[in-house]
Design a protein around this motif. Structure first.
Motif, PDB file in Angstrom:
ATOM      1  N   SER A   1       0.822  -1.211   0.000  1.00  0.00           N
ATOM      2  CA  SER A   1       0.000   0.000   0.000  1.00  0.00           C
ATOM      3  C   SER A   1       0.855   1.260   0.000  1.00  0.00           C
ATOM      4  O   SER A   1       1.980   1.267   0.524  1.00  0.00           O
ATOM      5  CB  SER A   1      -0.930   0.016   1.214  1.00  0.00           C
ATOM      6  N   ILE A   2       0.292   2.308  -0.582  1.00  0.00           N
ATOM      7  CA  ILE A   2       0.986   3.592  -0.718  1.00  0.00           C
ATOM      8  C   ILE A   2       0.080   4.709  -0.219  1.00  0.00           C
ATOM      9  O   ILE A   2      -1.096   4.780  -0.600  1.00  0.00           O
ATOM     10  CB  ILE A   2       1.370   3.842  -2.189  1.00  0.00           C
TER      11      ILE A   2
ATOM     12  N   VAL B   1       4.709   3.617   2.927  1.00  0.00           N
ATOM     13  CA  VAL B   1       4.526   2.350   2.220  1.00  0.00           C
ATOM     14  C   VAL B   1       4.406   1.238   3.257  1.00  0.00           C
ATOM     15  O   VAL B   1       5.163   1.209   4.236  1.00  0.00           O
ATOM     16  CB  VAL B   1       5.705   2.047   1.274  1.00  0.00           C
ATOM     17  N   CYS B   2       3.460   0.343   3.050  1.00  0.00           N
ATOM     18  CA  CYS B   2       3.280  -0.798   3.949  1.00  0.00           C
ATOM     19  C   CYS B   2       3.095  -2.070   3.127  1.00  0.00           C
ATOM     20  O   CYS B   2       2.565  -2.019   2.013  1.00  0.00           O
ATOM     21  CB  CYS B   2       2.055  -0.581   4.844  1.00  0.00           C
ATOM     22  N   ILE B   3       3.523  -3.180   3.681  1.00  0.00           N
ATOM     23  CA  ILE B   3       3.234  -4.482   3.090  1.00  0.00           C
ATOM     24  C   ILE B   3       2.520  -5.314   4.148  1.00  0.00           C
ATOM     25  O   ILE B   3       3.044  -5.555   5.234  1.00  0.00           O
ATOM     26  CB  ILE B   3       4.509  -5.192   2.606  1.00  0.00           C
ATOM     27  N   LEU B   4       1.297  -5.684   3.818  1.00  0.00           N
ATOM     28  CA  LEU B   4       0.413  -6.399   4.743  1.00  0.00           C
ATOM     29  C   LEU B   4       0.087  -7.783   4.192  1.00  0.00           C
ATOM     30  O   LEU B   4      -0.262  -7.927   3.018  1.00  0.00           O
ATOM     31  CB  LEU B   4      -0.887  -5.603   4.930  1.00  0.00           C
TER      32      LEU B   4
ATOM     33  N   LEU C   1       4.142  -6.881   7.461  1.00  0.00           N
ATOM     34  CA  LEU C   1       5.499  -7.339   7.153  1.00  0.00           C
ATOM     35  C   LEU C   1       6.483  -6.171   7.159  1.00  0.00           C
ATOM     36  O   LEU C   1       7.655  -6.343   7.492  1.00  0.00           O
ATOM     37  CB  LEU C   1       5.517  -8.035   5.788  1.00  0.00           C
ATOM     38  N   SER C   2       6.009  -5.009   6.789  1.00  0.00           N
ATOM     39  CA  SER C   2       6.825  -3.788   6.882  1.00  0.00           C
ATOM     40  C   SER C   2       5.902  -2.580   6.829  1.00  0.00           C
ATOM     41  O   SER C   2       4.826  -2.637   6.236  1.00  0.00           O
ATOM     42  CB  SER C   2       7.856  -3.719   5.746  1.00  0.00           C
TER      43      SER C   2
ATOM     44  N   GLU D   1      12.792  -0.329   0.197  1.00  0.00           N
ATOM     45  CA  GLU D   1      13.118  -0.642   1.583  1.00  0.00           C
ATOM     46  C   GLU D   1      12.026  -1.489   2.227  1.00  0.00           C
ATOM     47  O   GLU D   1      12.315  -2.423   2.998  1.00  0.00           O
ATOM     48  CB  GLU D   1      13.311   0.660   2.366  1.00  0.00           C
ATOM     49  N   ALA D   2      10.765  -1.174   1.923  1.00  0.00           N
ATOM     50  CA  ALA D   2       9.642  -1.927   2.495  1.00  0.00           C
ATOM     51  C   ALA D   2       9.660  -3.376   2.019  1.00  0.00           C
ATOM     52  O   ALA D   2       9.417  -4.306   2.802  1.00  0.00           O
ATOM     53  CB  ALA D   2       8.323  -1.260   2.125  1.00  0.00           C
ATOM     54  N   VAL D   3       9.943  -3.582   0.736  1.00  0.00           N
ATOM     55  CA  VAL D   3      10.003  -4.944   0.186  1.00  0.00           C
ATOM     56  C   VAL D   3      11.148  -5.726   0.827  1.00  0.00           C
ATOM     57  O   VAL D   3      10.992  -6.894   1.209  1.00  0.00           O
ATOM     58  CB  VAL D   3      10.167  -4.896  -1.347  1.00  0.00           C
ATOM     59  N   LYS D   4      12.280  -5.065   0.982  1.00  0.00           N
ATOM     60  CA  LYS D   4      13.439  -5.710   1.604  1.00  0.00           C
ATOM     61  C   LYS D   4      13.153  -6.080   3.055  1.00  0.00           C
ATOM     62  O   LYS D   4      13.451  -7.193   3.511  1.00  0.00           O
ATOM     63  CB  LYS D   4      14.653  -4.788   1.523  1.00  0.00           C
TER      64      LYS D   4
END
Length: 330
Positions: free
Chosen positions: A8-9, A18-21, A28-29, A64-67
């Motif tokens: 998400s952005i 930025v988030c990863i859910l 996750l980040s 960075e969020a993906v990493k």
């Protein structure tokens, strides 16, 4: 079905996020880059500067969020992005970036209403929360009471006729020469101040709408007529009037309509007086987002996006920024 992974952005104002859910609650980040230090020099957000900073940082933050999430781009199932309301230039940066990712990865694009995101921040902090409930949504641009009947069913029962609560905080802080952003500064001063001045509570016993313009003006004239008054006492008294009005109307609606749960959402949900006063209402289950989810962030957009993903509620590539997007336009 495996739990979907949603990136998400959020770029509606001056936070690049930025988030990863994964699924509905596994973050996750979650990265938020604030621009407050840049904009406080100007006493408020400068839209062009905000947009330029989003351009500068969004790509790096995404990498960075993906990493940090320990995944690869190919693992992502959908891209959620704020479509409004907000600053049109800032929104467009996030939208165009999201479209490029969606197209490149050949995965669905999900446009999310920023206001819906603030409500859904509570589902992150309280996974067991379920509708129906009454929502008090209070931020820099919006103040409203909602009857949240279901996950995607919000009825506005009251809203501000002029200044939003967060806007009133910022304007009063400017009057008192306290700086920006006003909410946290006034909240901090109020802790050492005395609530000794009686400022008005507009529309206190009239329906569920709000009006804070008159309260703001009364503070202005009081300061001019009482130069000896301590700033911290003015701050404490102003905050008391505003917060007590927010709570009074929200609780009144909940009681009359037999709602047992009250949810607070938006940046003003971080206000310590609001949080403390709500503790007095033991007859209700009160839900407040964690402090990190009160202000703008991408986690709340991801959680909203997850709800739309479950319903196959995807957006086309003609999705556009809507700076004055209403809550009913989910």
């Amino acid at each position: 079905m495996n739990d979907p992974i949603i990136l998400s952005i959020e770029t509606s104002c001056d936070e690049t996020a930025v988030c990863i859910l994964q699924g509905k609650n596994k973050i996750l980040s979650n990265i938020v880059l604030s621009q407050i230090d840049i904009h406080k020099v100007f006493g408020g957000v400068v839209p062009e500067i905000a947009a330029r900073k989003h351009i500068k940082f969004l790509n790096n933050i995404t990498k960075e969020a993906v990493k940090e999430a320990k995944i690869e781009l190919k693992d992502i199932n959908a891209i959620a992005v704020t479509k409004g309301p907000g600053l049109v230039g800032a929104l467009l940066i996030g939208l165009n970036f999201a479209k490029a990712l969606s197209l490149n990865l050949n995965i669905p694009l999900i446009g999310v209403n920023h206001l819906m995101g603030h409500i859904y921040a509570n589902f992150l902090s309280s996974p067991d929360l379920k509708p129906p409930f009454v929502t008090l949504l209070v931020s820099g641009g919006h103040t409203m009471i909602l009857d949240t009947k279901d996950y995607m069913d919000f009825e506005i029962v009251g809203q501000t006729k002029d200044d939003a609560a967060g806007e009133a905080f910022d304007k009063v802080a400017r009057m008192l020469e306290l700086g920006y952003p006003g909410g946290p500064i006034i909240d901090k001063l109020a802790k050492v101040g005395k609530k000794i001045y009686k400022f008005p509570k507009p529309l206190f016993n009239k329906g569920y709408d709000f009006s804070f313009s008159g309260l703001k003006t009364s503070v202005l004239y009081f300061k001019k007529d009482n130069p000896e008054a301590k700033i911290e006492d003015i701050a404490a008294s102003f905050q008391e009037s505003l917060v007590s009005t927010l709570i009074h109307k929200t609780v009144k609606y909940a009681k009359i309509n037999n709602r047992k749960k009250i949810v607070i959402a938006g940046g003003v949900a971080a206000n310590s007086t609001l949080r403390e006063k709500l503790n007095d209402y033991k007859e209700f289950d009160i839900y407040l987002p964690e402090m990190k989810y009160c202000t703008d962030n991408a986690a709340m957009i991801a959680r909203s996006g997850y709800e739309k993903y479950l319903r196959n509620d995807f957006s086309d590539f003609d999705l556009d920024a809507i700076p004055n997007l209403a809550l009913k336009e989910l």
